[in-house]
Enzyme design. Structure first.
Site, PDB file in Angstrom:
ATOM      1  N   ASP A 238       2.691  -6.221  -5.622  1.00  0.00           N
ATOM      2  CA  ASP A 238       3.970  -5.803  -5.045  1.00  0.00           C
ATOM      3  C   ASP A 238       4.717  -4.985  -6.088  1.00  0.00           C
ATOM      4  O   ASP A 238       4.523  -5.177  -7.289  1.00  0.00           O
ATOM      5  CB  ASP A 238       4.799  -7.043  -4.646  1.00  0.00           C
ATOM      6  CG  ASP A 238       5.812  -6.733  -3.563  1.00  0.00           C
ATOM      7  OD1 ASP A 238       5.650  -7.233  -2.437  1.00  0.00           O
ATOM      8  OD2 ASP A 238       6.784  -5.965  -3.836  1.00  0.00           O
TER       9      ASP A 238
ATOM     10  N   ASP B 229       3.145  -0.278  -7.811  1.00  0.00           N
ATOM     11  CA  ASP B 229       3.785   0.622  -6.851  1.00  0.00           C
ATOM     12  C   ASP B 229       2.660   1.428  -6.192  1.00  0.00           C
ATOM     13  O   ASP B 229       1.996   2.230  -6.857  1.00  0.00           O
ATOM     14  CB  ASP B 229       4.754   1.541  -7.600  1.00  0.00           C
ATOM     15  CG  ASP B 229       5.429   2.545  -6.670  1.00  0.00           C
ATOM     16  OD1 ASP B 229       5.017   2.681  -5.505  1.00  0.00           O
ATOM     17  OD2 ASP B 229       6.376   3.206  -7.133  1.00  0.00           O
ATOM     18  N   VAL B 230       2.451   1.218  -4.901  1.00  0.00           N
ATOM     19  CA  VAL B 230       1.293   1.851  -4.249  1.00  0.00           C
ATOM     20  C   VAL B 230       1.426   3.373  -4.134  1.00  0.00           C
ATOM     21  O   VAL B 230       0.452   4.047  -3.805  1.00  0.00           O
ATOM     22  CB  VAL B 230       0.992   1.240  -2.852  1.00  0.00           C
ATOM     23  CG1 VAL B 230       0.539  -0.201  -2.969  1.00  0.00           C
ATOM     24  CG2 VAL B 230       2.166   1.400  -1.894  1.00  0.00           C
TER      25      VAL B 230
ATOM     26  N   TYR C 134       9.158   6.233  10.187  1.00  0.00           N
ATOM     27  CA  TYR C 134       8.424   4.962  10.099  1.00  0.00           C
ATOM     28  C   TYR C 134       7.296   4.927  11.140  1.00  0.00           C
ATOM     29  O   TYR C 134       6.143   4.606  10.822  1.00  0.00           O
ATOM     30  CB  TYR C 134       9.404   3.801  10.315  1.00  0.00           C
ATOM     31  CG  TYR C 134       8.760   2.436  10.315  1.00  0.00           C
ATOM     32  CD1 TYR C 134       8.347   1.833   9.124  1.00  0.00           C
ATOM     33  CD2 TYR C 134       8.543   1.738  11.507  1.00  0.00           C
ATOM     34  CE1 TYR C 134       7.753   0.578   9.133  1.00  0.00           C
ATOM     35  CE2 TYR C 134       7.957   0.486  11.522  1.00  0.00           C
ATOM     36  CZ  TYR C 134       7.557  -0.085  10.323  1.00  0.00           C
ATOM     37  OH  TYR C 134       6.957  -1.327  10.338  1.00  0.00           O
TER      38      TYR C 134
ATOM     39  N   LYS D 204       3.212   4.823  10.439  1.00  0.00           N
ATOM     40  CA  LYS D 204       2.377   3.711  10.884  1.00  0.00           C
ATOM     41  C   LYS D 204       1.296   4.171  11.875  1.00  0.00           C
ATOM     42  O   LYS D 204       0.220   3.564  11.960  1.00  0.00           O
ATOM     43  CB  LYS D 204       3.259   2.623  11.497  1.00  0.00           C
ATOM     44  CG  LYS D 204       4.112   1.891  10.463  1.00  0.00           C
ATOM     45  CD  LYS D 204       3.226   1.074   9.529  1.00  0.00           C
ATOM     46  CE  LYS D 204       3.983   0.299   8.501  1.00  0.00           C
ATOM     47  NZ  LYS D 204       3.119  -0.569   7.691  1.00  0.00           N
TER      48      LYS D 204
HETATM   49  N1  LIG Z   1       9.063  -7.181  10.039  1.00  0.00           N
HETATM   50  C1  LIG Z   1       8.707  -6.621  11.181  1.00  0.00           C
HETATM   51  O1  LIG Z   1       9.333  -6.812  12.237  1.00  0.00           O
HETATM   52  C2  LIG Z   1       7.491  -5.747  11.230  1.00  0.00           C
HETATM   53  C3  LIG Z   1       7.078  -5.243  12.480  1.00  0.00           C
HETATM   54  C4  LIG Z   1       5.961  -4.428  12.526  1.00  0.00           C
HETATM   55  C5  LIG Z   1       5.257  -4.133  11.372  1.00  0.00           C
HETATM   56  N2  LIG Z   1       5.697  -4.625  10.184  1.00  0.00           N
HETATM   57  C6  LIG Z   1       4.924  -4.281   8.992  1.00  0.00           C
HETATM   58  O2  LIG Z   1       4.542  -5.478   8.336  1.00  0.00           O
HETATM   59  C7  LIG Z   1       4.476  -5.248   6.927  1.00  0.00           C
HETATM   60  C8  LIG Z   1       5.307  -6.271   6.188  1.00  0.00           C
HETATM   61  O3  LIG Z   1       6.643  -6.279   6.683  1.00  0.00           O
HETATM   62  P1  LIG Z   1       7.706  -7.335   6.141  1.00  0.00           P
HETATM   63  O4  LIG Z   1       8.582  -7.720   7.266  1.00  0.00           O
HETATM   64  O5  LIG Z   1       7.008  -8.383   5.358  1.00  0.00           O
HETATM   65  O6  LIG Z   1       8.525  -6.389   5.156  1.00  0.00           O
HETATM   66  P2  LIG Z   1       9.279  -6.764   3.787  1.00  0.00           P
HETATM   67  O7  LIG Z   1      10.219  -5.639   3.529  1.00  0.00           O
HETATM   68  O8  LIG Z   1       9.825  -8.147   3.836  1.00  0.00           O
HETATM   69  O9  LIG Z   1       8.102  -6.750   2.719  1.00  0.00           O
HETATM   70  C9  LIG Z   1       7.510  -5.548   2.288  1.00  0.00           C
HETATM   71  C10 LIG Z   1       7.023  -5.737   0.875  1.00  0.00           C
HETATM   72  O10 LIG Z   1       6.477  -4.496   0.416  1.00  0.00           O
HETATM   73  C11 LIG Z   1       6.887  -4.294  -0.924  1.00  0.00           C
HETATM   74  N3  LIG Z   1       6.882  -2.867  -1.246  1.00  0.00           N
HETATM   75  C12 LIG Z   1       7.744  -1.913  -0.808  1.00  0.00           C
HETATM   76  N4  LIG Z   1       7.435  -0.731  -1.346  1.00  0.00           N
HETATM   77  C13 LIG Z   1       6.339  -0.934  -2.126  1.00  0.00           C
HETATM   78  C14 LIG Z   1       5.565  -0.079  -2.962  1.00  0.00           C
HETATM   79  N5  LIG Z   1       5.867   1.228  -3.110  1.00  0.00           N
HETATM   80  N6  LIG Z   1       4.506  -0.612  -3.619  1.00  0.00           N
HETATM   81  C15 LIG Z   1       4.209  -1.936  -3.496  1.00  0.00           C
HETATM   82  N7  LIG Z   1       4.934  -2.781  -2.751  1.00  0.00           N
HETATM   83  C16 LIG Z   1       5.986  -2.288  -2.069  1.00  0.00           C
HETATM   84  C17 LIG Z   1       8.290  -4.885  -0.996  1.00  0.00           C
HETATM   85  O11 LIG Z   1       8.693  -5.179  -2.333  1.00  0.00           O
HETATM   86  C18 LIG Z   1       8.129  -6.123  -0.111  1.00  0.00           C
HETATM   87  O12 LIG Z   1       7.744  -7.248  -0.881  1.00  0.00           O
HETATM   88  C19 LIG Z   1       4.910  -3.814   6.721  1.00  0.00           C
HETATM   89  O13 LIG Z   1       3.765  -2.993   6.660  1.00  0.00           O
HETATM   90  C20 LIG Z   1       5.714  -3.512   7.956  1.00  0.00           C
HETATM   91  O14 LIG Z   1       5.764  -2.133   8.242  1.00  0.00           O
HETATM   92  C21 LIG Z   1       6.785  -5.428  10.078  1.00  0.00           C
END
Ligand SMILES: NC(=O)c1ccc[n+]([C@@H]2O[C@H](COP(=O)([O-])OP(=O)(O)OC[C@H]3O[C@@H](n4cnc5c(N)ncnc54)[C@H](O)[C@@H]3O)[C@@H](O)[C@H]2O)c1
Length: 257
Positions: free
Chosen positions: A36, A56-57, A167, A171
C-alpha cells in the site's frame, strides 16, 4: 523449489477496507504481502502470516521492489490488485485535467505497472509448480474493478446527474486488461479474473449516503468488504481452476449482465 515452500500472495491497497478484508481472508492459506502507499506495518502485525511493503503502484520501480520483497517471503503464486482512488461525482466538463490524469495514473497505469513487474515471477513460479505436479495451488491474478465500469455511473445516490467518468473509464480499462492478461498468461497456466463490486461500506462512499444507496440495492443493503474477500478467495483457489478472463459481479443485484 523445496517441498516446504510458502505460497505468497501480494494484495495491494490492503492497508484499508476491501484490500484489508482480502488480505485477512487469504492469510489462512497464503503468506500475505500487504502492499500500500500507506504505511501498513501495524495492520500486518494485527493478523496471522502477513508482512507489509510500502509501494506506490504509479511507480514501476517501486512495483519491481515489491515483487523482489515478495520473492524473499516464499513463492509468489498469486496477486490481488485492489489499490485505487476515486473522486467526487463531477460533470465531465468540470473534471480538472490533473484529477483525470491522477485517476488514470493510479487505477490504470498502476495496474499495468504492477502486472509488468509481477508477470515474470508468476510465470517462472507457475512453471516450477507444474514441474512439481502440485494441485494445491492454482497461480492466478485478481484485479478489482467496479460495477461502475459497466454502467458508466458510479453513484447509486442522487448526484444531480454527475458521474465519475474518470473513475468509471479507468475501471473499464481494468476489465479489458483482465481479458488480455487472461489470454496472454493462459499458456503459463496462470488464471486472471476480476471482481466487480457494487457499493461497499468504506471511505470511498460517504457514510451519509449509505442508507439511500442501500434502499436502491435489490438485496437492500450495502456490501461489506468481506463479501468481496469471499469472492476473491474463491477465484484464487483451485476450486476456480477452469475460470479465467471472468468478471465476477458482487453487487447485491444492482447490475445483472
Ligand atoms: N468501496 C466501494 O464501494 C467500491 C465499489 C466498487 C469497486 N471498488 C474498488 O475496490 C477497491 C478497494 O476499494 P476500498 O473501498 O477498499 O477503497 P479504500 O480507499 O478504502 O482503499 C484503497 C487503498 O488503496 C491504497 N492506494 C491508493 N493509491 C495507491 C497507490 N498509488 N499505490 C498503492 N496503494 C494505493 C490506499 O492507501 C488504500 O489503502 C478499489 O479498487 C475500488 O475501486 C470499491
Amino acid at each position: 523449489m523445496n517441498s516446504d515452500y510458502e505460497s505468497v500472495v501480494i494484495v495491494t491497497g490492503a492497508a484499508n477496507n476491501i484490500g484489508l478484508a482480502i488480505a485477512k481472508k487469504l492469510s489462512t492459506q497464503f503468506k500475505v504481502v500487504i502492499a500500500d502507499i500507506a504505511d501498513a506495518t501495524d495492520v500486518a502485525r494485527s493478523f496471522h502470516r502477513a508482512v507489509s511493503f510500502k509501494c506506490d503502484v504509479t511507480d514501476p520501480a517501486q512495483c519491481a521492489q515489491l515483487v523482489e520483497f515478495a520473492a524473499q517471503q516464499g513463492v509468489l503464486t498469486t496477486v490481488v490488485h485492489s489499490a485505487a482512488i476515486t473522486a467526487p461525482a463531477t460533470m465531465i466538463v468540470d473534471i480538472p485535467q490533473d484529477q483525470w490524469r491522477r485517476i488514470i495514473d493510479v487505477n490504470l497505469n498502476g495496474t499495468f505497472n504492477l502486472m509488468q513487474a509481477c508477470i515474470p515471477s508468476l510465470q517462472s513460479n507457475a512453471k516450477q509448480l507444474r514441474n512439481h505436479g502440485t494441485s494445491l495451488i492454482s497461480p492466478s491474478v485478481v484485479l478489482i474493478t467496479s460495477r461502475a465500469a459497466k454502467t458508466g455511473f458510479a453513484a447509486l445516490s442522487n448526484e444531480g446527474g454527475a458521474t465519475k467518468a474518470h473513475y468509471c473509464a479507468s475501471k473499464a480499462a481494468v476489465i479489458s486488461l483482465t481479458k488480455s492478461l487472461a489470454l496472454e498468461l493462459a499458456q503459463d497456466g496462470i488464471r486472471v479474473n476480476s471482481v466487480a463490486p457494487g457499493p461497499i461500506e468504506g471511505d470511498m462512499i460517504p457514510k451519509d449516503k449509505w442508507d439511500e444507496i442501500a434502499s436502491r440495492v435489490p438485496l437492500k443493503r450495502m456490501g461489506k468488504p468481506e463479501d468481496i474477500a469471499e469472492a476473491v478467495n474463491f477465484l484464487v483457489s483451485p476450486a476456480a481452476n477452469f475460470i479465467t478472463g471472468h468478471i465476477l459481479d458482487v453487487n447485491g443485484g444492482t447490475l445483472m449482465d
